[in-house]
Design a protein around this motif. Structure first.
Motif, short mmCIF file in Angstrom:
data_model
loop_
_atom_site.label_atom_id
_atom_site.label_comp_id
_atom_site.label_asym_id
_atom_site.label_seq_id
_atom_site.Cartn_x
_atom_site.Cartn_y
_atom_site.Cartn_z
N TYR A 175 0.83 -1.21 0.00
CA TYR A 175 0.00 0.00 0.00
C TYR A 175 0.86 1.26 0.00
O TYR A 175 0.64 2.18 -0.79
CB TYR A 175 -0.93 0.00 1.21
CG TYR A 175 -1.89 1.16 1.24
CD1 TYR A 175 -3.09 1.10 0.55
CD2 TYR A 175 -1.59 2.32 1.95
CE1 TYR A 175 -3.98 2.17 0.56
CE2 TYR A 175 -2.48 3.39 1.98
CZ TYR A 175 -3.66 3.31 1.28
OH TYR A 175 -4.52 4.38 1.29
N PHE A 176 1.85 1.30 0.90
CA PHE A 176 2.67 2.51 1.00
C PHE A 176 3.65 2.67 -0.16
O PHE A 176 4.00 3.79 -0.52
CB PHE A 176 3.44 2.51 2.33
CG PHE A 176 2.60 2.92 3.51
CD1 PHE A 176 2.32 4.25 3.74
CD2 PHE A 176 2.06 1.97 4.36
CE1 PHE A 176 1.53 4.64 4.82
CE2 PHE A 176 1.27 2.34 5.44
CZ PHE A 176 1.00 3.69 5.67
N VAL B 141 0.05 4.70 -2.26
CA VAL B 141 0.26 6.07 -1.75
C VAL B 141 0.80 7.01 -2.83
O VAL B 141 0.24 8.10 -3.04
CB VAL B 141 1.17 6.05 -0.50
CG1 VAL B 141 1.61 7.47 -0.15
CG2 VAL B 141 0.44 5.42 0.67
N GLY C 280 -1.99 7.60 -5.28
CA GLY C 280 -3.00 8.48 -4.70
C GLY C 280 -2.56 9.93 -4.66
O GLY C 280 -3.36 10.84 -4.90
N TYR D 212 -9.19 1.99 -1.98
CA TYR D 212 -7.80 2.17 -1.56
C TYR D 212 -7.27 3.58 -1.82
O TYR D 212 -6.54 4.15 -1.01
CB TYR D 212 -6.90 1.16 -2.31
CG TYR D 212 -7.04 -0.25 -1.83
CD1 TYR D 212 -6.74 -0.61 -0.52
CD2 TYR D 212 -7.46 -1.26 -2.69
CE1 TYR D 212 -6.86 -1.92 -0.08
CE2 TYR D 212 -7.59 -2.57 -2.27
CZ TYR D 212 -7.28 -2.89 -0.95
OH TYR D 212 -7.41 -4.19 -0.52
N CYS E 186 -6.53 7.99 0.47
CA CYS E 186 -5.17 8.53 0.30
C CYS E 186 -5.23 9.93 -0.32
O CYS E 186 -4.54 10.85 0.12
CB CYS E 186 -4.37 7.58 -0.58
SG CYS E 186 -2.63 8.01 -0.75
#
Length: 352
Positions: free
Chosen positions: A88-89, A93, A96, A207, A211
């Motif tokens: 995710y990071f 991210v 986003g 998701y 963000c």
């Protein structure tokens, strides 16, 4: 071999369904663009706060996506590979962040530029995607493709030269939005697709929207919040912003339907139809000035974009044919091997 009436009817129904999905996408995309222009333009609804409008969209999409996935469980989250914290990071991210900047700047451009001229500037998207793709080693540099990109750029430059309400700040905002969006598209290929992560519009919003929301809160707090507290009351127009956010969410679902039920090429062709409709609507209804030089420049850019899509389609067909040829070769090799094994077993049985 003559096709039966049932086969003809089935094909006809599939074509009608495809056109129906395309029409829905064009209508929603058209509506969102015009609706955003109406809200942001100081001469219309007069809410010239693009970050706030984007925050409303992201809040609505995040909440609705969470409700559909976690409460109603209509859509399943990807499980192979699962969306870990590291993934995710490292992937979502940055995507986003770029998406928030793209939405912020593209919505800001509606305050300064006409709808028609913004659609003309968006013709530079293939140029930006190709240029960034070459830098990230996702596209191969070719001289003929470069010439095509220069043709598109020249067409947009001619359209800009003929723009009656040219605003340098608005053009800078829209060009920045194109650059951020192109980088986001390339990063999706690098960070998510290469890792086998497949997201549909609802899971993407689940998701990415939170963000975007977090990234937009920082500039909103310093840039727009002081102005909002001084100018506007706390009365929130739920009808206008609610329907606008619902249209934005529905547009994401329509993208999924069009790509899933037709093809990316169909969506590109539909996008061209939508652009021309928006230009005609901007000229006839909103009364934006569209000059002959505008149309001539955009016509040049349009031909360049059409040729670029044609080349990409031919490349995809060649890869598909090569893949099918390899599969056919493997099948023939497998059949030949089976035949040899059968002959060997038959000889052994005869000798025994």
């Amino acid at each position: 071999m003559v096709a039966s009436a049932g086969d003809t009817t089935s094909v006809f129904k599939k074509v009608l369904v495809s056109y129906f999905y395309v029409a829905i996408w064009i209508a929603l995309s058209f509506s969102v663009i015009i609706y955003n222009k109406y809200i942001l333009d100081p001469k219309m609804y007069n809410f010239p706060f693009p970050i706030s409008l984007t925050l409303i969209h992201m809040s609505f999409c995040s909440s609705l996506a969470f409700f559909l996935i976690r409460v109603l469980r209509i859509v399943e989250l990807p499980s192979s590979p699962a969306m870990s914290r590291d993934l995710y990071f490292s992937s979502v991210v940055p995507i986003g962040a770029l998406y928030s900047l793209s939405l912020w700047f593209s919505n800001s451009a509606y305050i300064y530029l006409s709808v028609s001229f913004i659609q003309m500037l968006k013709a530079l998207m293939p140029v930006a995607v190709y240029s960034i793709g070459v830098q990230f080693k996702k596209e191969n540099f070719k001289s003929d493709t470069l010439a095509n990109m220069l043709c598109i750029s020249c067409g947009v430059a001619v359209a800009a030269y003929g723009e009656a309400r040219f605003n340098s700040w608005g053009v800078s905002l829209q060009l920045a939005a194109v650059a951020f969006e192109a980088t986001r598209l390339v990063l999706i290929q690098i960070l998510l697709t290469s890792k086998g992560v497949s997201l549909n519009p609802i899971t993407s919003l689940y998701y990415v929207s939170p963000c975007c929301l977090i990234f937009l809160l920082v500039p909103w707090f310093f840039v727009e919040l002081p102005l909002l507290t001084n100018i506007f009351s706390l009365n929130f127009d739920y009808l206008v912003f609610g329907t606008n956010s619902l249209c934005a969410f529905a547009l994401n679902l329509a993208v999924f339907l069009v790509v899933g039920k037709t093809s990316a090429l169909t969506m590109n062709v539909a996008g061209v139809v939508k652009d021309w409709l928006l230009i005609a609507f901007s000229w006839s209804v909103i009364k934006d000035t569209v000059t002959t030089v505008n149309l001539a420049g955009y016509g040049i850019a349009f031909l360049g974009v059409a040729y670029y899509n044609h080349v990409k389609l031919q490349g995809l067909k060649a890869k598909e044919a090569q893949k099918n040829g390899a599969l056919q070769t493997d099948e023939e090799s497998g059949m030949l091997l089976d035949e040899k094994l059968k002959q060997r077993v038959s000889r052994q049985q005869t000798s025994s």
